[in-house]
Design a protein around this motif. Structure first.
Motif, PDB file in Angstrom:
ATOM      1  N   ILE A  42       0.826  -1.204   0.000  1.00  0.00           N
ATOM      2  CA  ILE A  42       0.000   0.000   0.000  1.00  0.00           C
ATOM      3  C   ILE A  42       0.863   1.259   0.000  1.00  0.00           C
ATOM      4  O   ILE A  42       0.750   2.112  -0.883  1.00  0.00           O
ATOM      5  CB  ILE A  42      -0.944   0.008   1.221  1.00  0.00           C
ATOM      6  CG1 ILE A  42      -1.960  -1.128   1.108  1.00  0.00           C
ATOM      7  CG2 ILE A  42      -1.676   1.350   1.317  1.00  0.00           C
ATOM      8  CD1 ILE A  42      -2.917  -0.994  -0.046  1.00  0.00           C
ATOM      9  N   THR A  43       1.729   1.397   0.982  1.00  0.00           N
ATOM     10  CA  THR A  43       2.516   2.625   1.128  1.00  0.00           C
ATOM     11  C   THR A  43       3.808   2.603   0.322  1.00  0.00           C
ATOM     12  O   THR A  43       4.471   3.623   0.197  1.00  0.00           O
ATOM     13  CB  THR A  43       2.876   2.864   2.602  1.00  0.00           C
ATOM     14  OG1 THR A  43       3.767   1.826   3.039  1.00  0.00           O
ATOM     15  CG2 THR A  43       1.630   2.865   3.473  1.00  0.00           C
ATOM     16  N   LYS A  44       4.194   1.438  -0.196  1.00  0.00           N
ATOM     17  CA  LYS A  44       5.433   1.249  -0.951  1.00  0.00           C
ATOM     18  C   LYS A  44       6.683   1.369  -0.082  1.00  0.00           C
ATOM     19  O   LYS A  44       7.800   1.357  -0.599  1.00  0.00           O
ATOM     20  CB  LYS A  44       5.542   2.236  -2.120  1.00  0.00           C
ATOM     21  CG  LYS A  44       4.454   2.110  -3.163  1.00  0.00           C
ATOM     22  CD  LYS A  44       4.768   3.002  -4.355  1.00  0.00           C
ATOM     23  CE  LYS A  44       3.777   2.819  -5.478  1.00  0.00           C
ATOM     24  NZ  LYS A  44       4.120   3.604  -6.668  1.00  0.00           N
ATOM     25  N   LYS A  45       6.518   1.479   1.210  1.00  0.00           N
ATOM     26  CA  LYS A  45       7.680   1.575   2.082  1.00  0.00           C
ATOM     27  C   LYS A  45       8.354   0.215   2.220  1.00  0.00           C
ATOM     28  O   LYS A  45       7.695  -0.822   2.230  1.00  0.00           O
ATOM     29  CB  LYS A  45       7.274   2.078   3.468  1.00  0.00           C
ATOM     30  CG  LYS A  45       6.985   3.565   3.527  1.00  0.00           C
ATOM     31  CD  LYS A  45       6.765   3.996   4.959  1.00  0.00           C
ATOM     32  CE  LYS A  45       6.577   5.494   5.063  1.00  0.00           C
ATOM     33  NZ  LYS A  45       6.383   5.930   6.459  1.00  0.00           N
ATOM     34  N   MET A 300      -4.739   3.160  -6.942  1.00  0.00           N
ATOM     35  CA  MET A 300      -5.049   4.557  -6.614  1.00  0.00           C
ATOM     36  C   MET A 300      -4.349   4.981  -5.325  1.00  0.00           C
ATOM     37  O   MET A 300      -3.758   6.065  -5.244  1.00  0.00           O
ATOM     38  CB  MET A 300      -6.565   4.734  -6.470  1.00  0.00           C
ATOM     39  CG  MET A 300      -7.308   4.874  -7.774  1.00  0.00           C
ATOM     40  SD  MET A 300      -9.060   5.244  -7.516  1.00  0.00           S
ATOM     41  CE  MET A 300      -9.715   3.602  -7.263  1.00  0.00           C
ATOM     42  N   ILE A 301      -4.418   4.123  -4.318  1.00  0.00           N
ATOM     43  CA  ILE A 301      -3.788   4.457  -3.037  1.00  0.00           C
ATOM     44  C   ILE A 301      -2.272   4.518  -3.189  1.00  0.00           C
ATOM     45  O   ILE A 301      -1.609   5.425  -2.666  1.00  0.00           O
ATOM     46  CB  ILE A 301      -4.181   3.421  -1.965  1.00  0.00           C
ATOM     47  CG1 ILE A 301      -5.693   3.437  -1.737  1.00  0.00           C
ATOM     48  CG2 ILE A 301      -3.460   3.717  -0.650  1.00  0.00           C
ATOM     49  CD1 ILE A 301      -6.185   2.323  -0.835  1.00  0.00           C
ATOM     50  N   ARG A 302      -1.713   3.561  -3.913  1.00  0.00           N
ATOM     51  CA  ARG A 302      -0.265   3.542  -4.122  1.00  0.00           C
ATOM     52  C   ARG A 302       0.208   4.821  -4.811  1.00  0.00           C
ATOM     53  O   ARG A 302       1.283   5.353  -4.508  1.00  0.00           O
ATOM     54  CB  ARG A 302       0.124   2.323  -4.962  1.00  0.00           C
ATOM     55  CG  ARG A 302       0.113   1.014  -4.207  1.00  0.00           C
ATOM     56  CD  ARG A 302       0.269  -0.166  -5.164  1.00  0.00           C
ATOM     57  NE  ARG A 302       1.496  -0.063  -5.938  1.00  0.00           N
ATOM     58  CZ  ARG A 302       2.679  -0.530  -5.543  1.00  0.00           C
ATOM     59  NH1 ARG A 302       2.790  -1.120  -4.368  1.00  0.00           N
ATOM     60  NH2 ARG A 302       3.737  -0.421  -6.317  1.00  0.00           N
ATOM     61  N   ASP A 303      -0.594   5.326  -5.736  1.00  0.00           N
ATOM     62  CA  ASP A 303      -0.208   6.540  -6.450  1.00  0.00           C
ATOM     63  C   ASP A 303      -0.127   7.735  -5.507  1.00  0.00           C
ATOM     64  O   ASP A 303       0.761   8.581  -5.633  1.00  0.00           O
ATOM     65  CB  ASP A 303      -1.208   6.811  -7.574  1.00  0.00           C
ATOM     66  CG  ASP A 303      -0.775   7.967  -8.458  1.00  0.00           C
ATOM     67  OD1 ASP A 303       0.350   7.919  -8.988  1.00  0.00           O
ATOM     68  OD2 ASP A 303      -1.553   8.921  -8.601  1.00  0.00           O
ATOM     69  N   VAL A 304      -1.043   7.802  -4.547  1.00  0.00           N
ATOM     70  CA  VAL A 304      -0.997   8.883  -3.565  1.00  0.00           C
ATOM     71  C   VAL A 304       0.284   8.788  -2.735  1.00  0.00           C
ATOM     72  O   VAL A 304       0.985   9.787  -2.519  1.00  0.00           O
ATOM     73  CB  VAL A 304      -2.238   8.839  -2.654  1.00  0.00           C
ATOM     74  CG1 VAL A 304      -2.071   9.803  -1.476  1.00  0.00           C
ATOM     75  CG2 VAL A 304      -3.488   9.207  -3.442  1.00  0.00           C
TER      76      VAL A 304
END
Length: 482
Positions: A42-45, A300-304
């Motif tokens: 989700i956050t790409k962290k 969509m969430i990942r893009d944010v």
């Protein structure tokens, strides 16, 4: 919890000789920098957990994961981990267990999946004919290859419907996770050639539409499946985000080159809101996909969060509004919950509480030893490697700044796990000035764990008071002016 050990033949007749042999082996294993990388879909962290083998070639490492998922135990293999479970990793010193030389087990759902995933991957995922496309002239042959792979994927669906013998005895949940993993892998492989080359060499809408027109009749089990969150490879959503769902990312990609620009509050948010609506409409019109299937919501969430990472939304208020802008499109409540939690984590990171309040680690003490000789200076700390082209290009670009600031209280530190001899062929001919620091791979892993990075180049700044500064777009000039 991740536990590790090694199964190997006797190294000597005496216990003392055995202990000495194990100690030598543990030192060798530690020198390669073993670590676990956890990539939040989700956050790409990326969270990095360094592993240290004890003298008897065992280790016990606590791993924090947000939910059940595949993680990378480097440099060995991928593992499946669930919160609360214990995973056992046993290196086979005699390499009789399997060709890869390791056994994976554990408790709960983690153990159940790890015990079958190697044989499943070997039977249904690894037998794959990749396509190496060099230029746009090969598009016709690529489409032929794509059609073959779609046929193979459909055959896989038929096998799944008949039942896979490898899953006999597995619980229904474990079986569903493994089956979703298989299909996600096939889809990821089909998307990969487009991701690697075609997304850069062509903006042809017809090509994009034709390449992904197979998704619509298969949407329910390939895209609209919440189990993808706990089943797919760690790079699955990355591939889909920038290929089939690229209309959701195009607005961000178009402004990344202007990342240093200060956006007027509201304008950038309206652009985001409009871009999402237009992107979803385009996906619906061209690919005939639902505007609220599970994968589109994740993208969509990942893009944010990508916008958070690159500094487009660079303060707490704008970050909050960005999450609020995407929230109406998220119908899966668990995804929305994870997005909100991810937002709070980013705010904490901006405030540096994630560094200042946690107990000191090996990475903390190592980094302090590295920067101690330069106390009182602004520090630009660049983690790099000879194998990283962008790293070398960035160092070349920094030469003018380094020269311009040579008489100012600023030091440029370049940290790498490569040897000094190996780096000399690049550093000396190109006159790369600065403080060059060479560390071991195990030390590198500890610093990865401290700063939570995997990709390089990775840069952090330290102000003259010795405080690590990680605000978006912070730079040497601003720190010198403080």
């Amino acid at each position: 919890m991740l536990r590790g050990s090694i199964s190997m033949p006797t190294v000597g007749n005496e216990l003392k000789e055995q202990a000495a042999g194990l100690k030598k082996l543990s030192s060798l294993l530690n020198s390669i920098g073993p670590r676990v990388e956890v990539i939040d879909p989700i956050t790409k962290k990326t969270d990095v957990f360094a592993i240290t083998f004890n003298d008897d070639c065992t280790f016990n490492t606590k791993i924090h994961i947000p939910h059940p998922m595949f993680v990378a135990l480097l440099p060995f293999c991928n593992l499946y981990m669930c919160p609360g479970d214990t995973v056992d990793f046993v290196l086979d010193g005699m390499i009789k267990t399997n060709k890869k030389g390791f056994n994976i087990g554990g408790t709960g759902l983690s153990g159940e999946i790890n015990r079958v995933i190697t044989s499943v991957d070997k039977a249904y995922c690894n037998n794959y004919s990749s396509y190496d496309i060099k230029d746009a002239k090969q598009i016709d042959s690529l489409m032929t290859w794509r059609n073959v792979q779609i046929g193979r994927m459909d055959s896989m669906v038929a096998k799944i419907n008949r039942g896979l013998p490898e899953l006999k005895g597995c619980s229904p949940l474990a079986s569903d996770i493994v089956l979703t993993h298989i299909l996600a892998w096939h889809l990821q492989m089909i998307a990969s050639p487009y991701f690697i080359v075609l997304r850069d060499i062509s903006s042809d809408q017809a090509l994009w539409r034709n390449y992904f027109d197979f998704l619509s009749p298969r949407e329910k089990y390939l895209l609209d499946n919440p189990l993808l969150m706990v089943s797919a490879d760690m790079f699955f959503f990355n591939r889909l985000e920038y290929t089939a769902f690229r209309p959701l990312t195009q607005k961000k990609m178009s402004i990344m080159s202007h990342r240093k620009k200060t956006f007027v509050f509201g304008d950038s948010l309206q652009s985001l809101h409009t871009a999402i609506a237009k992107g979803l409409q385009q996906i619906n019109d061209e690919l005939h996909l639902s505007s609220n299937d599970f994968t589109s919501q994740v993208c969509m969430i990942r893009d944010v969060f990508s916008s958070f990472q690159c500094g487009i939304f660079d303060n707490e208020e704008i970050k909050a509004e960005a999450i609020a802008s995407v929230a109406p499109y998220i119908t899966n409540q668990e995804l929305l919950r994870l997005a909100i939690l991810g937002y709070h984590d980013y705010i904490k990171e901006d405030q540096q509480s994630c560094i200042d309040n946690k107990p000191a680690s090996k990475g903390d003490s190592l980094f302090q030893r590295i920067i101690e000789p330069y106390k009182g200076n602004v520090l630009y700390v660049d983690f790099w490697s000879m194998s990283c082209g962008p790293c070398r290009a960035g160092m070349l670009d920094m030469r003018d700044e380094v020269e311009a600031n040579k008489d100012k209280p600023v030091k440029y530190l370049y940290i790498t796990y490569d040897t000094e001899e190996h780096c000399r062929s690049f550093l000396e001919p190109n006159n790369i000035k600065g403080e060059h620091i060479f560390i071991s791979r195990s030390e590198w892993a500890h610093l990865q764990e401290k700063f939570n990075f995997s990709g390089i180049p990775f840069v952090v700044h330290v102000d003259r008071q010795g405080k690590i500064r990680r605000e978006p777009n912070i730079n040497v000039k601003e720190l010198l002016a403080e």
